[in-house]
Scaffold this active site. Structure first.
Site, PDB file in Angstrom:
ATOM      1  N   HIS A 129      -3.837  -4.858   0.827  1.00 61.79           N
ATOM      2  CA  HIS A 129      -3.400  -5.130   2.207  1.00 61.79           C
ATOM      3  C   HIS A 129      -3.575  -6.583   2.634  1.00 61.79           C
ATOM      4  O   HIS A 129      -4.546  -6.898   3.337  1.00 61.79           O
ATOM      5  CB  HIS A 129      -4.269  -4.293   3.155  1.00 61.79           C
ATOM      6  CG  HIS A 129      -3.903  -2.855   3.237  1.00 61.79           C
ATOM      7  ND1 HIS A 129      -2.831  -2.401   3.959  1.00 61.79           N
ATOM      8  CD2 HIS A 129      -4.490  -1.766   2.698  1.00 61.79           C
ATOM      9  CE1 HIS A 129      -2.767  -1.083   3.877  1.00 61.79           C
ATOM     10  NE2 HIS A 129      -3.759  -0.663   3.109  1.00 61.79           N
ATOM     11  N   CYS A 167       0.832  -1.210   0.000  1.00 64.73           N
ATOM     12  CA  CYS A 167       0.000   0.000   0.000  1.00 64.73           C
ATOM     13  C   CYS A 167       0.869   1.264   0.000  1.00 64.73           C
ATOM     14  O   CYS A 167       1.605   1.495  -0.939  1.00 64.73           O
ATOM     15  CB  CYS A 167      -1.010  -0.035   1.138  1.00 64.73           C
ATOM     16  SG  CYS A 167      -2.331   1.190   0.885  1.00 64.73           S
ATOM     17  N   GLU A 196      -2.114  -8.139   4.949  1.00 67.20           N
ATOM     18  CA  GLU A 196      -2.024  -8.290   6.419  1.00 67.20           C
ATOM     19  C   GLU A 196      -3.383  -8.082   7.090  1.00 67.20           C
ATOM     20  O   GLU A 196      -3.633  -8.605   8.171  1.00 67.20           O
ATOM     21  CB  GLU A 196      -0.965  -7.329   6.985  1.00 67.20           C
ATOM     22  CG  GLU A 196      -1.399  -5.892   7.193  1.00 67.20           C
ATOM     23  CD  GLU A 196      -1.638  -5.110   5.905  1.00 67.20           C
ATOM     24  OE1 GLU A 196      -1.329  -5.624   4.804  1.00 67.20           O
ATOM     25  OE2 GLU A 196      -2.157  -3.975   5.996  1.00 67.20           O
TER      26      GLU A 196
END
Ligand SMILES: *[C@@H]1O[C@H](CO)[C@@H](O)[C@H](O)[C@H]1NC(C)=O
Ligand SMILES: *[C@@H]1O[C@H](CO)[C@@H](O)[C@H](O)[C@H]1NC(C)=O
Ligand SMILES: *[C@@H]1O[C@H](CO)[C@@H](O)[C@H](O)[C@H]1NC(C)=O
Ligand SMILES: *[C@@H]1O[C@H](CO)[C@@H](O)[C@H](O)[C@H]1NC(C)=O
Ligand SMILES: *[C@@H]1O[C@H](CO)[C@@H](O)[C@H](O)[C@H]1NC(C)=O
Ligand SMILES: *[C@@H]1O[C@H](CO)[C@@H](O)[C@H](O)[C@H]1NC(C)=O
Length: 313
Positions: A238, A127, A240
């Site tokens: 993203h 990102c 994560e």
């Protein structure tokens, strides 16, 4: 004759064999603009969201925090003693002196020099970290466009030759199918890198676009890119968050498929970092450098978008 051939083969193998099973990855911290309000009684200089740490740990790596605003020797030490670097996402400006972007530039230049000299030292940008990677690759020139993609989960729009990319050439078919058809890649960004600027700033020389997506206004942005020569990778979404961030209003996909694709990226990058044998001088020094020396703060309880943060002074 046989002996000569064997010794030539051995030579090549030992030249490329530097490898570790226990990679340690540096994660770059960033300014606290977006999270300082969560700590009314403390003043911090930088932070790392724990979700990035957990993502790398889930694939067998350990993490060392990288502070901002340090001398060049500090960053040199980090690169010498770790097996790769992650530029994480978040929210900060690139124009703060001695901040996220300046540290990113120093680290990138050090990593690039090592790779040019035959080392294998990976960098991954996620990102905002991907945007930083693109910017430092063009010597710090601002090349981002404004775009709007918040709380949007999208399937990747692969380039026709994506399956020859380093990022995906060994991906299981199931993962490609998930990525290409399901709304699993979670976007939350207000800037992006377009193909137009990718080309006009000259990134197309050394980098390739692997997939794109469109923001809410239909502006096409690069969602996956990679260096053609070096182990440098960027993704605009993203992974994560699929596994480690849960604030309901963010609408993050947590399905089995979303988690599997997140794990694919973690495994891919951590395996890249096993391909050099940098290490701290001894086990004591290593232990003292690890992020385990810092506590996590449970910020999810304070309605933050991040469940847990590491804070640095
Ligand atoms: C790393 O690998 C190189 C060559 O592959 C070797 O010469 C060196 O001793 C290794 N270093 C460590 C710390 O294992
Ligand atoms: C950095 O850029 C932002 C957005 O353009 C601006 O608001 C801020 O004042 C700038 N900061 C510095 C130190 O130039
Ligand atoms: C290109 O980069 C500039 C900043 O240098 C930015 O203002 C512009 O919006 C970008 N254009 C596109 C199409 O990406
Ligand atoms: C890549 O995908 C195309 C179709 O999308 C296929 O024809 C080709 O065989 C694939 N190549 C590899 C290396 O998998
Ligand atoms: C993915 O999201 C788009 C719009 O955000 C929607 O139109 C589409 O139906 C979704 N697809 C799936 C498989 O959920
Ligand atoms: C928590 O955050 C959400 C959105 O970020 C907001 O709508 C909501 O009002 C907040 N709740 C509290 C108790 O502050």
């Amino acid at each position: 004759m046989k002996i000569i051939i064997i010794s030539v083969v051995l030579c090549i193998v030992s030249f490329t064999a530097s490898y570790t099973d226990v990679p340690i990855i540096g994660i770059l911290s960033q300014e606290t603009y977006s999270v300082q309000h969560l700590f009314p009684n403390e003043k911090y200089d930088s932070f790392i969201a724990a979700s990035y740490v957990k993502l790398l740990e889930s694939a067998g790596a350990r993490v060392v925090p990288i502070l901002i605003g340090q001398e060049k020797d500090y960053y040199k030490y980090i690169v010498q003693n770790t097996n790769g670097i992650l530029f994480p996402g978040g929210a900060t400006w690139f124009n703060q002196s001695d901040g996220f972007a300046d540290a990113g530039q120093i680290l990138y230049d050090l990593a690039l020099e090592r790779n040019i000299n035959g080392d294998y030292y990976p960098i991954w940008g996620i990102c905002l970290g991907m945007e930083l990677l693109a910017q430092v690759a063009v010597q710090g020139k601002e090349l981002r466009a404004h775009c709007l993609s918040k709380k949007e989960s999208l399937p990747l729009e692969f380039r026709p030759d994506f399956n020859t990319s380093k990022t995906f050439r060994q991906a299981p078919r199931r993962i490609i199918k998930i990525l290409g058809t399901l709304n699993v890649t979670y976007n939350y960004h207000q800037y992006c890198v377009t193909e137009k600027n990718f080309t006009s700033f000259g990134l197309d020389q050394d980098w390739r676009i692997v997939s794109t997506n469109k923001d809410v206004y239909g502006l096409e942005f690069i969602s996956v890119f990679e260096s053609k020569r070096y182990p440098f990778y960027g993704i605009q979404f993203h992974p994560e968050k699929n596994q480690y961030e849960f604030k309901p209003s963010l609408k993050i996909p947590h399905s089995k498929e979303a988690v599997e694709m997140s794990q694919y990226f973690a495994n891919f990058f951590v395996e890249e970092t096993r391909r050099n044998n940098h290490s701290f001088i001894d086990w004591e020094t290593e232990k003292n450098a690890l992020i385990y020396n810092y506590p996590t703060h449970y910020t999810g309880i304070k309605n933050s978008s991040y469940e847990q943060l590491y804070m640095f002074k």
